[in-house]
Motif scaffolding. Structure first.
Motif, PDB file in Angstrom:
ATOM      1  N   LYS A 188       0.842  -1.210   0.000  1.00 57.43           N
ATOM      2  CA  LYS A 188       0.000   0.000   0.000  1.00 57.43           C
ATOM      3  C   LYS A 188       0.876   1.259   0.000  1.00 57.43           C
ATOM      4  CE  LYS A 188      -4.398  -1.046   0.107  1.00 57.43           C
ATOM      5  NZ  LYS A 188      -5.293  -0.580  -0.958  1.00 57.43           N
ATOM      6  N   SER A 200      -4.015   0.751  -8.859  1.00 57.82           N
ATOM      7  CA  SER A 200      -4.344  -0.607  -8.417  1.00 57.82           C
ATOM      8  C   SER A 200      -3.085  -1.384  -8.041  1.00 57.82           C
ATOM      9  CB  SER A 200      -5.072  -1.355  -9.531  1.00 57.82           C
ATOM     10  OG  SER A 200      -4.185  -1.590 -10.618  1.00 57.82           O
ATOM     11  N   MET A 201      -3.290  -2.460  -7.310  1.00 52.99           N
ATOM     12  CA  MET A 201      -2.180  -3.346  -6.957  1.00 52.99           C
ATOM     13  C   MET A 201      -1.611  -4.002  -8.217  1.00 52.99           C
ATOM     14  SD  MET A 201      -1.170  -3.507  -3.910  1.00 52.99           S
ATOM     15  CE  MET A 201      -1.692  -2.624  -2.474  1.00 52.99           C
ATOM     16  N   LEU A 229       0.783  -1.644  -9.706  1.00 49.50           N
ATOM     17  CA  LEU A 229       1.983  -1.607  -8.875  1.00 49.50           C
ATOM     18  C   LEU A 229       2.868  -2.820  -9.142  1.00 49.50           C
ATOM     19  CD1 LEU A 229       3.741  -0.490  -6.581  1.00 49.50           C
ATOM     20  CD2 LEU A 229       2.301  -1.802  -4.997  1.00 49.50           C
ATOM     21  N   GLN A 283       2.279   1.635  -3.362  1.00 54.00           N
ATOM     22  CA  GLN A 283       1.217   2.062  -4.269  1.00 54.00           C
ATOM     23  C   GLN A 283       1.075   3.585  -4.228  1.00 54.00           C
ATOM     24  OE1 GLN A 283      -2.625   0.356  -3.381  1.00 54.00           O
ATOM     25  NE2 GLN A 283      -3.458   0.901  -5.373  1.00 54.00           N
ATOM     26  N   GLU A 284       1.141   4.150  -3.047  1.00 55.47           N
ATOM     27  CA  GLU A 284       1.075   5.604  -2.905  1.00 55.47           C
ATOM     28  C   GLU A 284       2.331   6.261  -3.477  1.00 55.47           C
ATOM     29  OE1 GLU A 284       0.301   6.664   1.163  1.00 55.47           O
ATOM     30  OE2 GLU A 284      -1.448   5.335   1.267  1.00 55.47           O
TER      31      GLU A 284
END
Length: 83
Positions: free
Chosen positions: A17, A27-28, A31, A20-21
């Motif tokens: 997460k 979306s994962m 990523l 991801q940011e």
């Protein structure tokens, strides 16, 4: 398009997460694609460094290899009557 589910630990999910940011992806899946590309680039860079160091060990340069390749291609073309 098919999807699959994978099991990961909660700690790993939190790290993903954060990434991801950092990468600003929606979306994962996005990523993971970015991480795969990054890993491939690192692998290629490592291979390139190893290749260059081995050439240096043998007293060769990339230019030597390119010239050698040009010479070999020229010989093949002559053998086939194309030059």
């Amino acid at each position: 398009m098919t999807f699959t589910t994978i099991s990961i630990k909660e700690k790993t999910k939190k790290e993903l997460k954060k990434l991801q940011e950092m990468y600003e992806v929606k979306s994962m899946d996005e990523l993971i694609k970015k991480l795969i590309i990054q890993a491939k680039k690192e692998y290629i860079n490592g291979f390139t460094k190893d290749f260059k160091s081995r050439l240096e060990e043998k007293g060769l340069t990339l230019e030597d290899i390119v010239k050698s390749g040009e010479k070999i291609r020229e010989e093949i073309l002559k053998e086939r009557g194309l030059l």
